[in-house]
Design an enzyme around this catalytic site. Structure first.
Site, mmCIF file in Angstrom:
data_model
loop_
_atom_site.group_PDB
_atom_site.id
_atom_site.type_symbol
_atom_site.label_atom_id
_atom_site.label_comp_id
_atom_site.label_asym_id
_atom_site.label_seq_id
_atom_site.Cartn_x
_atom_site.Cartn_y
_atom_site.Cartn_z
ATOM 1 C CB CYS A 196 -1.355 -0.180 1.320
ATOM 2 S SG CYS A 196 -2.446 1.213 0.992
ATOM 3 C CG ASP A 213 -0.932 4.458 5.111
ATOM 4 O OD1 ASP A 213 0.264 4.440 6.394
ATOM 5 O OD2 ASP A 213 -1.984 4.386 5.937
ATOM 6 N NE ARG A 273 -1.168 5.477 8.765
ATOM 7 C CZ ARG A 273 -1.762 4.870 8.759
ATOM 8 N NH1 ARG A 273 -3.052 4.720 10.241
ATOM 9 N NH2 ARG A 273 -2.789 4.361 7.967
ATOM 10 C CG HIS A 298 -1.751 -1.107 5.929
ATOM 11 N ND1 HIS A 298 -2.055 -0.060 6.977
ATOM 12 C CD2 HIS A 298 -1.902 -0.513 4.186
ATOM 13 C CE1 HIS A 298 -2.308 1.317 6.226
ATOM 14 N NE2 HIS A 298 -2.688 0.428 4.784
ATOM 15 C CB CYS A 319 -5.632 -0.703 4.750
ATOM 16 S SG CYS A 319 -5.475 -0.184 2.921
HETATM 17 CO CO CO Z 1 -3.582 1.309 3.301
#
Ligand code: CO
Length: 219
Positions: free
Chosen positions: A42, A44, A46, A98, A101
């Site tokens: 992803c 993302d 993080r 994750h 998400c």
């Molecule tokens: Co995500």
């Protein structure tokens, strides 16, 4: 340096740290890459791929998008997969989702604006296919977590079904597909036990894995 000087400072410090322990580090980097892994994760912020698995530059070929989706008609993903499998000859493809998400959560809610909605629709379809199973989970956080896991499983299946990976298996190339999930709250990875190496014959496969009509070049 007028813009974002902090980031350039960080970069200079990183170079200094790398070369202080390994003076030839960057000289080697410019010659070639032989990463054993393709990471599909992803976007993302993080979930920084290299960092969470402790791999250096050169060790992980990375493709990231919103909610780690593997779509047949996504030329970006498919080109990265093709280059990783056919040219770099990665031994492992890791699809890593994750918990927490936002892309997966969006697929559980009201439509958003395109083009994000078009993208999220890939996960809405997964949800619809398993609606009874998912709606039976009353706790919304638990349902969200389950959909994050189901999404990884679906994307692993999409990698396995891709022309690139099925062609590689057919010609006997070893490439193992994995499905993992990352927990933002603990920093820990979990293997979802979806590992597939292509050795089991797929339904509809015509032979025992030996290439018959491939015109692809050997390296
Ligand atoms: Co995500």
């Amino acid at each position: 340096m007028r813009y974002l000087p902090k980031l350039f400072e960080n970069n200079r410090r990183w170079v200094a740290e790398k070369t202080s322990v390994d003076p030839d580090f960057f000289a080697r980097q410019q010659n070639s890459q032989e990463p054993p892994f393709l990471w599909i994760g992803c976007a993302d912020s993080r979930v920084p791929a290299n960092e969470i698995v402790g791999l250096e530059p050169g060790q992980l070929f990375v493709h990231r998008n919103v909610a780690n989706i593997v779509a047949e008609d996504d030329g970006n993903l498919q080109a990265a997969l093709q280059y990783a499998v056919d040219n770099l000859k990665v031994r492992h493809v890791i699809v890593c989702g994750h918990y927490g998400c936002g892309g997966v959560q969006a697929a559980m809610g009201d439509p958003v604006e395109p083009p994000l909605e078009d993208w999220i629709d890939h996960i809405r379809r997964i949800y619809r296919d398993r609606q009874a199973q998912l709606d039976a989970i009353e706790d919304m956080d638990a349902r969200w977590r389950k959909l994050c896991e189901v999404n990884v499983a679906e994307q692993v299946a999409n990698v396995c079904a891709s022309r690139i990976v099925s062609d590689a298996w057919r010609r006997g190339q070893q490439v193992v597909i994995h499905g993992w999930i990352y927990d933002l709250g603990s920093g820990l990875l979990e293997d979802l036990d979806l590992t597939t190496d292509g050795l089991r014959a797929e339904p509809g496969s015509t032979d025992d894995g030996v290439a018959t009509s491939s015109t692809r070049d050997s390296p």
